[in-house]
Design a protein around this motif. Structure first.
Motif, PDB file in Angstrom:
ATOM      1  N   LYS A 151       0.846  -1.185   0.000  1.00 19.93           N
ATOM      2  CA  LYS A 151       0.000   0.000   0.000  1.00 19.93           C
ATOM      3  C   LYS A 151       0.883   1.237   0.000  1.00 19.93           C
ATOM      4  CE  LYS A 151      -3.391  -2.896   1.025  1.00 19.93           C
ATOM      5  NZ  LYS A 151      -4.318  -3.403  -0.018  1.00 19.93           N
TER       6      LYS A 151
ATOM      7  N   TRP B 163      -9.681  -2.770   4.890  1.00 21.26           N
ATOM      8  CA  TRP B 163      -9.480  -3.927   4.009  1.00 21.26           C
ATOM      9  C   TRP B 163      -9.997  -5.214   4.666  1.00 21.26           C
ATOM     10  CZ3 TRP B 163      -7.167   0.409   2.499  1.00 21.26           C
ATOM     11  CH2 TRP B 163      -6.892   0.575   1.137  1.00 21.26           C
TER      12      TRP B 163
ATOM     13  N   PRO C  41     -12.211  -6.807   1.417  1.00 21.74           N
ATOM     14  CA  PRO C  41     -10.911  -7.337   0.991  1.00 21.74           C
ATOM     15  C   PRO C  41     -10.436  -6.841  -0.373  1.00 21.74           C
ATOM     16  CG  PRO C  41     -12.231  -9.065   1.983  1.00 21.74           C
ATOM     17  CD  PRO C  41     -13.133  -7.889   1.836  1.00 21.74           C
ATOM     18  N   ASP C  42     -11.368  -6.550  -1.290  1.00 21.31           N
ATOM     19  CA  ASP C  42     -10.951  -6.082  -2.613  1.00 21.31           C
ATOM     20  C   ASP C  42     -10.995  -4.554  -2.734  1.00 21.31           C
ATOM     21  OD1 ASP C  42     -13.716  -6.030  -2.456  1.00 21.31           O
ATOM     22  OD2 ASP C  42     -14.054  -6.741  -4.508  1.00 21.31           O
ATOM     23  N   LEU C  43     -10.932  -3.895  -1.589  1.00 18.17           N
ATOM     24  CA  LEU C  43     -10.869  -2.437  -1.564  1.00 18.17           C
ATOM     25  C   LEU C  43      -9.592  -1.961  -2.254  1.00 18.17           C
ATOM     26  CD1 LEU C  43     -12.363   0.058  -0.355  1.00 18.17           C
ATOM     27  CD2 LEU C  43     -10.913  -0.198   1.671  1.00 18.17           C
ATOM     28  N   GLU C  44      -9.659  -0.779  -2.893  1.00 17.09           N
ATOM     29  CA  GLU C  44      -8.489  -0.238  -3.589  1.00 17.09           C
ATOM     30  C   GLU C  44      -7.970   1.057  -2.964  1.00 17.09           C
ATOM     31  OE1 GLU C  44      -9.114  -0.971  -8.185  1.00 17.09           O
ATOM     32  OE2 GLU C  44     -11.036  -0.640  -7.155  1.00 17.09           O
TER      33      GLU C  44
ATOM     34  N   ASN D  83      -3.914   0.845  -2.740  1.00 13.68           N
ATOM     35  CA  ASN D  83      -3.098  -0.245  -3.274  1.00 13.68           C
ATOM     36  C   ASN D  83      -1.995   0.328  -4.148  1.00 13.68           C
ATOM     37  OD1 ASN D  83      -4.793  -2.068  -2.032  1.00 13.68           O
ATOM     38  ND2 ASN D  83      -5.886  -2.637  -3.907  1.00 13.68           N
TER      39      ASN D  83
END
Length: 319
Positions: free
Chosen positions: A88, A110, A114-117, A174
């Motif tokens: 990150k 997250w 979990p698929d957070l950007e 990310n």
């Protein structure tokens, strides 16, 4: 799960070793342990280099690099992103601070998604002595649409950047998406806003948490202050980007909000810089930014345009 991530905190700096030191300290004080700090020094003298050698030469979490030649803010940030090796990335300007639990607060999102950007929160406003103005902080976050009702995953991520909800720094994202977007140096003082817009347009999942995670210092020497009122101002550069974007129809309302924020500032700036015709055309094209002429600001700006026009006429040689 949070502890699985390595976080690169990127700090661009230029001729402010005293403020940079405070920024670094706020990073090293994070309650989240897996961080490292990357510093890109664009200074015109060696004060920062000497300070870093004296105070941080043995700090393994701090990685300092002085640019061989001045890159400018945009290119300096881009080089920092390239150097970052964490999962990150956090951007922190050298005059700003992270709250001690800032990184952990954002990373914990997250666990929920979990698929957070991208994730961001609120900013305190602080003065040169680091004192927080709580009332002004609350107003500022509200003005930029960071309110309790907006908390959570953003339904239309691109809107978050366009309407200036996304902060100029103190966010966490990310590394791959940050590196893909990069910083556009050609936008000068507007590069922070431009990056935020492009990042939010690219991301599919952005989370806003209603908690203070960073502090924004009102610094007299900041580029946004230095260039304010000039034809290189952040408002004019941001307007240039927003006008050029090819947006889907569901983002057009966000573009109108952006225009409402930027156009009056741009019209005033153009008028004060002897560009009355350009300012008038801009105002007439975006009357909604002035509540269709029902705003007192509109008539004040018409007066500025008139004054600028007469000033130009007087300077025009007659033969």
């Amino acid at each position: 799960m949070v502890n699985a991530f390595e976080v690169s905190i990127c700090i661009p700096t230029c001729n402010r070793p005293d403020l940079l030191d405070l920024a670094i300290r706020s990073c090293l004080a994070q309650t989240y342990p897996h961080i490292h700090v990357l510093i890109g020094d664009d200074s015109t003298d060696d004060r920062t280099q000497r300070w870093m050698q004296t105070h941080y030469a043995l700090e393994r979490r701090v990685h300092y690099l002085r640019n061989e030649r001045s890159l400018g803010q945009g290119a300096n940030v881009s080089r920092l992103f390239e150097r970052a090796h964490g999962d990150k990335i956090v951007l922190l300007h050298d005059d700003d601070l992270l709250e001690p639990d800032g990184v952990r607060t954002l990373l914990e999102l997250w666990d929920r998604v979990p698929d957070l950007e991208v994730a961001f929160g609120d900013q305190y406003l602080i003065d040169m002595q680091g004192r927080i103005d709580y009332a002004a902080s609350a107003r500022c976050n509200s003005d930029f649409l960071r309110t309790a009702s907006a908390e959570g995953l953003q339904a239309v991520p691109g809107r978050t950047g366009l309407v200036s909800m996304f902060p100029n720094n103190g966010w966490l994202a990310n590394a791959d998406i940050v590196k893909q977007v990069g910083y556009q140096s050609q936008y000068g003082a507007g590069c922070d806003y431009v990056f935020g817009v492009e990042l939010c347009l690219k991301a599919k999942k952005i989370y806003y948490v209603k908690r203070y995670v960073s502090s924004y210092r009102r610094t007299p020497g900041a580029s946004s202050v230095v260039n304010r009122g000039s034809l290189r101002s952040s408002a004019l550069e941001a307007l240039r980007l927003v006008s050029s974007l090819d947006l889907s129809h569901h983002l057009e309302p966000a573009r109108r909000i952006a225009y409402k924020r930027m156009v009056p500032v741009a019209v005033s700036t153009l008028s004060r810089n002897n560009e009355p015709v350009t300012g008038l055309r801009l105002a007439m094209r975006h009357l909604h930014a002035y509540h269709y002429g029902l705003s007192r600001r509109f008539y004040y700006h018409m007066m500025l345009i008139g004054t600028s026009w007469f000033r130009r006429r007087r300077k025009t040689p007659r033969f």
